[in-house]
Design an enzyme around this catalytic site. Structure first.
Site, PDB file in Angstrom:
ATOM      1  N   GLN A 229     -10.081 -11.865   7.825  1.00 30.20           N
ATOM      2  CA  GLN A 229     -10.535 -10.724   7.037  1.00 30.20           C
ATOM      3  C   GLN A 229     -11.274 -11.279   5.818  1.00 30.20           C
ATOM      4  O   GLN A 229     -10.682 -11.987   5.002  1.00 30.20           O
ATOM      5  CB  GLN A 229      -9.320  -9.892   6.613  1.00 30.20           C
ATOM      6  CG  GLN A 229      -9.650  -8.447   6.316  1.00 30.20           C
ATOM      7  CD  GLN A 229      -8.417  -7.636   5.973  1.00 30.20           C
ATOM      8  OE1 GLN A 229      -8.214  -7.289   4.828  1.00 30.20           O
ATOM      9  NE2 GLN A 229      -7.585  -7.336   6.960  1.00 30.20           N
TER      10      GLN A 229
ATOM     11  N   GLN B  20     -17.800  11.569   2.012  1.00 34.72           N
ATOM     12  CA  GLN B  20     -18.133  10.143   1.932  1.00 34.72           C
ATOM     13  C   GLN B  20     -17.798   9.444   3.242  1.00 34.72           C
ATOM     14  O   GLN B  20     -18.576   8.630   3.748  1.00 34.72           O
ATOM     15  CB  GLN B  20     -17.359   9.517   0.771  1.00 34.72           C
ATOM     16  CG  GLN B  20     -17.679   8.055   0.528  1.00 34.72           C
ATOM     17  CD  GLN B  20     -16.768   7.426  -0.524  1.00 34.72           C
ATOM     18  OE1 GLN B  20     -15.805   8.028  -0.986  1.00 34.72           O
ATOM     19  NE2 GLN B  20     -17.083   6.208  -0.911  1.00 34.72           N
TER      20      GLN B  20
ATOM     21  N   SER C  37      -6.551 -13.763   6.045  1.00 34.71           N
ATOM     22  CA  SER C  37      -7.393 -13.009   5.114  1.00 34.71           C
ATOM     23  C   SER C  37      -7.641 -13.857   3.879  1.00 34.71           C
ATOM     24  O   SER C  37      -6.698 -14.384   3.284  1.00 34.71           O
ATOM     25  CB  SER C  37      -6.716 -11.690   4.728  1.00 34.71           C
ATOM     26  OG  SER C  37      -7.525 -10.972   3.828  1.00 34.71           O
TER      27      SER C  37
ATOM     28  N   TYR D 137       0.828  -1.204   0.000  1.00 37.16           N
ATOM     29  CA  TYR D 137       0.000   0.000   0.000  1.00 37.16           C
ATOM     30  C   TYR D 137       0.862   1.253   0.000  1.00 37.16           C
ATOM     31  O   TYR D 137       1.949   1.284   0.568  1.00 37.16           O
ATOM     32  CB  TYR D 137      -0.913   0.039   1.235  1.00 37.16           C
ATOM     33  CG  TYR D 137      -2.055  -0.945   1.208  1.00 37.16           C
ATOM     34  CD1 TYR D 137      -2.246  -1.795   0.128  1.00 37.16           C
ATOM     35  CD2 TYR D 137      -2.945  -1.020   2.256  1.00 37.16           C
ATOM     36  CE1 TYR D 137      -3.303  -2.696   0.111  1.00 37.16           C
ATOM     37  CE2 TYR D 137      -4.007  -1.913   2.252  1.00 37.16           C
ATOM     38  CZ  TYR D 137      -4.164  -2.751   1.175  1.00 37.16           C
ATOM     39  OH  TYR D 137      -5.200  -3.645   1.171  1.00 37.16           O
TER      40      TYR D 137
ATOM     41  N   LEU E 185     -19.445  -1.989   0.759  1.00 40.85           N
ATOM     42  CA  LEU E 185     -20.224  -1.359  -0.314  1.00 40.85           C
ATOM     43  C   LEU E 185     -19.961  -2.020  -1.665  1.00 40.85           C
ATOM     44  O   LEU E 185     -20.294  -1.470  -2.719  1.00 40.85           O
ATOM     45  CB  LEU E 185     -19.906   0.141  -0.380  1.00 40.85           C
ATOM     46  CG  LEU E 185     -20.165   0.914   0.929  1.00 40.85           C
ATOM     47  CD1 LEU E 185     -19.794   2.379   0.775  1.00 40.85           C
ATOM     48  CD2 LEU E 185     -21.625   0.779   1.358  1.00 40.85           C
ATOM     49  N   ALA E 186     -19.340  -3.211  -1.633  1.00 40.56           N
ATOM     50  CA  ALA E 186     -19.101  -4.008  -2.847  1.00 40.56           C
ATOM     51  C   ALA E 186     -18.422  -3.189  -3.947  1.00 40.56           C
ATOM     52  O   ALA E 186     -18.922  -3.069  -5.067  1.00 40.56           O
ATOM     53  CB  ALA E 186     -20.417  -4.593  -3.360  1.00 40.56           C
TER      54      ALA E 186
END
Length: 305
Positions: A152, A267, A126, A33, A184-185
């Site tokens: 996860q 948001q 995960s 990341y 929220l896909a």
């Protein structure tokens, strides 16, 4: 995708500050990341994920022990990440995706090593199956090692089977909790794809062609129709559709936390408002949502309520 890809460092720092000021105490970072440099400025409860080869840059040219979940990669990868984050330890280190090339005992021993040496407090998995998590737990018990504490997993209105069918046994038998992602896909649940693909959306990115195809497919159109119906429930509860969707995820007893990915302050503030919606999702409201979705998994025991 968002942090370091679609938004500036200034906006990213603004988002993380808003999150922290609103009581968020869990942040998810990873070897790959871009947001790690921002986390240095903020002393937070951190996650660190390990990705298998195709999530690592130049990974296909790396030696087998420099990727995946080998003992060498877990220990050296975590040390390297802690140096970049300027932290002594993280709270939870995640093994992201199972690694069929590494024996389970080696993975569990390596995770136990990093915990015993103060580099992490706990470890989790995960995208592992319930069977793989159970194997790790069994290996830990057999050799007096440390088992994983959380999984996860993707969980949202249109993705329910794993969290509601496969994992409940683990919640009750070994105490593994779920940190759910993509509530929220990938933005589908927000309703922003109702009239096609907006230019600034994730589905418009070249690397997300699969998401675009999914949205424009027959199933995608059916999902948009269901979301329209769900909007009426959100209106009755005086909330937005994203807030309803996030609160619905939090309502599941096995879900310890929901990971949010946001690209602007408005948001994020809206999404955080889901906490206020949570008490409004009664058994009747949940039943109404199930009727609209028509995808509630059938299990012997109802763990959802």
């Amino acid at each position: 995708v968002t942090f370091g890809g679609q938004i500036s460092d200034e906006v990213a720092e603004q988002l993380m500050t808003i999150a922290y000021e609103n009581g968020v105490n869990l942040f998810d970072t990873a070897e790959v990341y871009s947001a790690g440099n921002l986390l240095i400025k903020l002393s937070f409860f951190l996650f660190l994920s390990f990705f298998l080869s195709f999530f690592l840059s130049l990974s296909f040219s790396r030696a087998e022990t420099e990727r995946g979940l080998s003992r060498k990669h877990i220990i050296e990868g975590l040390k390297g990440s802690l140096q970049r984050l300027q932290l002594e330890y993280v709270d939870v280190v995640f093994a992201n995706r199972p690694d069929s090339n590494t024996p389970m005992e080696e993975i569990v021993r390596a995770m136990t090593h990093v915990i015993n040496h103060g580099m992490s407090m706990y470890w989790g998995t995960s995208r592992w199956s319930a069977m793989e998590i159970m194997e790790a737990y069994s290996v830990a018990r057999q050799f007096n090692l440390i088992p994983p504490v959380c999984e996860q997993a993707e969980y949202h209105l249109f993705q329910r089977d794993k969290v509601e069918m496969q994992l409940p046994e683990l919640y009750h038998k070994i105490g593994v909790g779920v940190v759910s992602w993509s509530p929220l896909a990938c933005g589908i649940v927000t309703g922003k794809y109702e009239n096609g693909i907006p230019e600034s959306s994730r589905a418009s990115l070249k690397s997300y062609q699969w998401l675009k195809e999914k949205i424009l497919s027959e199933d995608g159109r059916k999902q948009q129709a269901k979301l329209k119906e769900l909007t009426h429930i959100a209106e009755k509860l005086s909330c937005t559709l994203p807030q309803l969707a996030i609160a619905w995820c939090l309502r599941n007893e096995g879900v310890s936390s929901v990971l949010l990915g946001t690209s602007n302050p408005a948001q994020l503030t809206e999404n955080l408002g889901a906490i206020q919606v949570l008490p409004k999702i009664t058994a009747i409201v949940a039943s109404d949502i199930d009727k609209i979705l028509g995808n509630r998994p059938q299990s012997k025991k109802d763990y959802h309520h």
